[in-house]
Design a protein around this motif. Structure first.
Motif, PDB file in Angstrom:
ATOM      1  N   TYR A 172       0.840  -1.189   0.000  1.00  0.00           N
ATOM      2  CA  TYR A 172       0.000   0.000   0.000  1.00  0.00           C
ATOM      3  C   TYR A 172       0.876   1.241   0.000  1.00  0.00           C
ATOM      4  N   ALA A 173       0.474   2.250  -0.765  1.00  0.00           N
ATOM      5  CA  ALA A 173       1.085   3.573  -0.677  1.00  0.00           C
ATOM      6  C   ALA A 173       0.433   4.239   0.524  1.00  0.00           C
ATOM      7  N   LEU A 174       1.241   4.722   1.457  1.00  0.00           N
ATOM      8  CA  LEU A 174       0.737   5.309   2.694  1.00  0.00           C
ATOM      9  C   LEU A 174       1.199   6.754   2.814  1.00  0.00           C
ATOM     10  N   VAL A 175       0.492   7.515   3.635  1.00  0.00           N
ATOM     11  CA  VAL A 175       0.864   8.903   3.903  1.00  0.00           C
ATOM     12  C   VAL A 175       0.470   9.211   5.342  1.00  0.00           C
ATOM     13  N   CYS A 176       1.277  10.028   6.023  1.00  0.00           N
ATOM     14  CA  CYS A 176       0.954  10.418   7.398  1.00  0.00           C
ATOM     15  C   CYS A 176       0.305  11.800   7.390  1.00  0.00           C
ATOM     16  N   ASP A 177      -0.102  12.255   8.556  1.00  0.00           N
ATOM     17  CA  ASP A 177      -0.758  13.559   8.644  1.00  0.00           C
ATOM     18  C   ASP A 177       0.201  14.725   8.389  1.00  0.00           C
ATOM     19  N   GLN A 178       1.494  14.445   8.274  1.00  0.00           N
ATOM     20  CA  GLN A 178       2.481  15.467   7.930  1.00  0.00           C
ATOM     21  C   GLN A 178       2.857  15.393   6.443  1.00  0.00           C
ATOM     22  N   ASP A 179       2.091  14.596   5.675  1.00  0.00           N
ATOM     23  CA  ASP A 179       2.266  14.416   4.232  1.00  0.00           C
ATOM     24  C   ASP A 179       3.560  13.712   3.839  1.00  0.00           C
ATOM     25  N   HIS A 180       4.128  12.902   4.737  1.00  0.00           N
ATOM     26  CA  HIS A 180       5.266  12.060   4.368  1.00  0.00           C
ATOM     27  C   HIS A 180       4.708  10.821   3.677  1.00  0.00           C
TER      28      HIS A 180
END
Length: 142
Positions: free
Chosen positions: A4-12
């Protein structure tokens, strides 16, 4: 394995590999996922195009030998922590903070913390890192 392509709330942006489609939701609910850059536990899946088999491949799969070496290294890290660090259970956040502030003996610890506790520790500069997961049991691997 599912990627899965993931992203955090800091857009990393980063990717995660899971044994089954429900594993992401399960690990997220248990607070086991975090961003490798900022350690934020606020991680979500990005929209991805499905992988369709074809004649051309942009990125080759990790060779089985390399995957085995990587999994063995992660297992060794986990074993080392479990054998040499103190398991403080669900008191991890409080004990990590106490060690950081000099109110408790400086030592290696591991345990459980909620995503909110981890986020607060990181925001306050307390060094924390997720423990590598247990390797999958041979009976659970496809």
């Amino acid at each position: 394995m599912i990627r899965y392509a993931l992203v955090c709330d800091q857009d990393h942006e980063f990717e995660g590999w899971f044994g089954a489609s429900g594993d992401f939701d399960d690990q997220k609910a248990r607070g086991l996922l975090s961003c490798p850059v900022c350690e934020s536990a606020e991680v979500r899946k990005q929209i991805m195009a499905p992988a369709v088999a074809g004649t051309k491949r942009n990125t080759p799969d990790l060779p089985p030998k390399a995957r085995a070496v990587m999994m063995e290294a992660l297992s060794k890290v986990r074993r080392h922590v479990e054998e040499n660090f103190d398991n403080v259970g669900d008191a991890f956040a409080a004990e990590a903070r106490a060690i950081h502030e000099g109110r408790s003996e400086d030592r290696g610890i591991y345990g459980q913390a909620t995503p909110a506790e981890v986020k607060a520790l990181v925001a306050d500069g307390v060094p924390v890192a997720p423990l590598p997961p247990d390797p999958p049991k041979k009976t659970e691997v496809n």
